[in-house]
Design a protein around this motif. Structure first.
Motif, PDB file in Angstrom:
ATOM      1  N   THR A   1      31.574 -25.104  70.447  1.00 18.38           N
ATOM      2  CA  THR A   1      30.856 -25.585  69.020  1.00 18.38           C
ATOM      3  C   THR A   1      31.571 -24.305  68.483  1.00 18.38           C
ATOM      4  OG1 THR A   1      28.811 -24.438  69.459  1.00 18.38           O
ATOM      5  CG2 THR A   1      29.062 -26.729  70.011  1.00 18.38           C
TER       6      THR A   1
ATOM      7  N   ALA B   1      37.378 -28.649  59.187  1.00 16.02           N
ATOM      8  CA  ALA B   1      36.594 -28.553  58.315  1.00 16.02           C
ATOM      9  C   ALA B   1      37.145 -29.104  56.805  1.00 16.02           C
ATOM     10  CB  ALA B   1      36.244 -26.973  58.208  1.00 16.02           C
TER      11      ALA B   1
ATOM     12  N   MET C   1      33.944 -32.794  63.286  1.00 18.37           N
ATOM     13  CA  MET C   1      32.944 -32.679  62.403  1.00 18.37           C
ATOM     14  C   MET C   1      32.195 -33.962  62.228  1.00 18.37           C
ATOM     15  SD  MET C   1      33.369 -29.453  59.676  1.00 18.37           S
ATOM     16  CE  MET C   1      33.328 -27.691  60.337  1.00 18.37           C
TER      17      MET C   1
ATOM     18  N   ASP D   1      30.479 -20.290  68.520  1.00 18.72           N
ATOM     19  CA  ASP D   1      29.241 -20.027  69.084  1.00 18.72           C
ATOM     20  C   ASP D   1      29.059 -19.424  70.157  1.00 18.72           C
ATOM     21  OD1 ASP D   1      28.365 -20.856  66.295  1.00 18.72           O
ATOM     22  OD2 ASP D   1      28.133 -22.926  67.328  1.00 18.72           O
TER      23      ASP D   1
ATOM     24  N   ARG E   1      27.750 -23.157  55.778  1.00 19.52           N
ATOM     25  CA  ARG E   1      28.399 -23.300  57.093  1.00 19.52           C
ATOM     26  C   ARG E   1      28.368 -24.803  57.635  1.00 19.52           C
ATOM     27  NH1 ARG E   1      27.653 -18.404  60.999  1.00 19.52           N
ATOM     28  NH2 ARG E   1      27.018 -16.631  59.337  1.00 19.52           N
ATOM     29  N   LEU E   2      29.499 -25.097  58.139  1.00 23.16           N
ATOM     30  CA  LEU E   2      29.648 -26.561  58.318  1.00 23.16           C
ATOM     31  C   LEU E   2      29.818 -26.516  60.075  1.00 23.16           C
ATOM     32  CD1 LEU E   2      32.297 -28.069  55.920  1.00 23.16           C
ATOM     33  CD2 LEU E   2      29.815 -27.890  55.756  1.00 23.16           C
ATOM     34  N   PRO E   3      28.987 -27.420  60.555  1.00 21.77           N
ATOM     35  CA  PRO E   3      29.058 -27.251  62.219  1.00 21.77           C
ATOM     36  C   PRO E   3      29.976 -28.103  62.753  1.00 21.77           C
ATOM     37  CG  PRO E   3      27.402 -28.821  61.591  1.00 21.77           C
ATOM     38  CD  PRO E   3      28.036 -28.243  60.164  1.00 21.77           C
TER      39      PRO E   3
ATOM     40  N   THR F   1      31.472 -23.034  63.791  1.00 21.48           N
ATOM     41  CA  THR F   1      31.041 -23.252  62.351  1.00 21.48           C
ATOM     42  C   THR F   1      32.022 -22.822  61.632  1.00 21.48           C
ATOM     43  OG1 THR F   1      29.806 -20.958  62.432  1.00 21.48           O
ATOM     44  CG2 THR F   1      28.437 -22.788  62.998  1.00 21.48           C
TER      45      THR F   1
ATOM     46  N   ARG G   1      32.738 -21.428  57.822  1.00 18.62           N
ATOM     47  CA  ARG G   1      31.765 -20.679  56.833  1.00 18.62           C
ATOM     48  C   ARG G   1      32.587 -20.529  55.537  1.00 18.62           C
ATOM     49  NH1 ARG G   1      30.396 -15.144  55.143  1.00 18.62           N
ATOM     50  NH2 ARG G   1      31.727 -14.440  56.902  1.00 18.62           N
TER      51      ARG G   1
END
Length: 235
Positions: free
Chosen positions: A198, A167, A231, A189, A215-217, A200, A202
């Protein structure tokens, strides 16, 4: 997280794992830093502070993998220098990311008109030393890890470490800010992530242009004794 990630059956290549974690439009290439690679270009080596031979091999393997990925997009071979912050400087029309461990190096490259940024982190799937958990994990993350057996807790913490590294790489082209591990919180998730899934990342604090709560997935996978987190942030 009631059960940690488990070591999966071996797969033929870390590249296969990566292809399953990135969307279409992202070109990927793999090199082996343990064997000779084409030398990094002079403008790429500029500014390196007397790198150790193994570090220079890893550096050259990363740039070679990146050029292989660029070629898949129909791009000519070009230098990928690094800035004063050590981050790769990609051609204006491309975004990319590079990661390596002792056994493999992966590069991901995509067109900037389709993707804002890419993130990639590759780690050996060995447990993180438990005394490092307070430095890497937020209090909430550490609480979720606490019920796990020691070895499983360390491996799950290593996955959190990798996700934060991924991230950080993905957000850096936008923020150009350096921050610590406590700035991001990783949320999986699934209740009990296994060999792929998966997550995220935050932001717990504002890091312009990212507001607190952004939030970045991401996605993760384990194979060949490796942890891989990715990502791909679209425009």
């Amino acid at each position: 997280m009631n059960a940690p990630v488990r070591r999966p059956a071996a797969q033929p290549s870390a590249l296969i794992l990566a292809r399953g974690l990135f969307p279409a439009g992202v070109a990927l290439a793999e090199t082996d830093p343990r064997v000779p690679q084409p030398a990094a270009w002079p403008e790429e080596r500029a500014g390196l502070d007397r790198p150790r031979p193994e570090r220079l091999r890893e550096f050259a393997a990363g740039r070679t993998a990146a050029r292989h990925a660029m070629a898949q997009l129909g791009q000519p071979a070009r230098a990928i220098p690094h800035g004063i912050d050590r981050a790769p400087v990609w051609p204006a029309e491309l975004v990319g990311t590079i990661s390596h461990c002792t056994t493999t190096c992966l590069a991901a490259v995509a067109e900037a008109r389709s993707f804002a940024a890419l993130g990639l982190d590759l780690e050996e799937a060995t447990p993180l030393p438990l005394d490092l958990i307070p430095a890497i994990c937020t209090e909430a993350e550490a609480e979720r890890l606490a019920p796990l057996p020691e070895a499983q807790r360390g491996l799950a913490a290593k996955l959190i470490f990798s996700a934060k590294e991924c991230a950080y790489k993905a957000q850096y082209p936008a923020s150009r800010q350096v921050f610590g591990f406590q700035t991001l919180e990783i949320l999986f998730d699934a209740e009990a992530p296994q060999t792929s899934g998966t997550f995220t990342a935050r932001f717990l604090h504002e890091v312009p242009p990212f507001a607190a709560g952004t939030r970045l997935p991401g996605r993760f996978g384990l194979a060949l004794g490796l942890i891989l987190t990715t990502m791909a942030l679209r425009r």
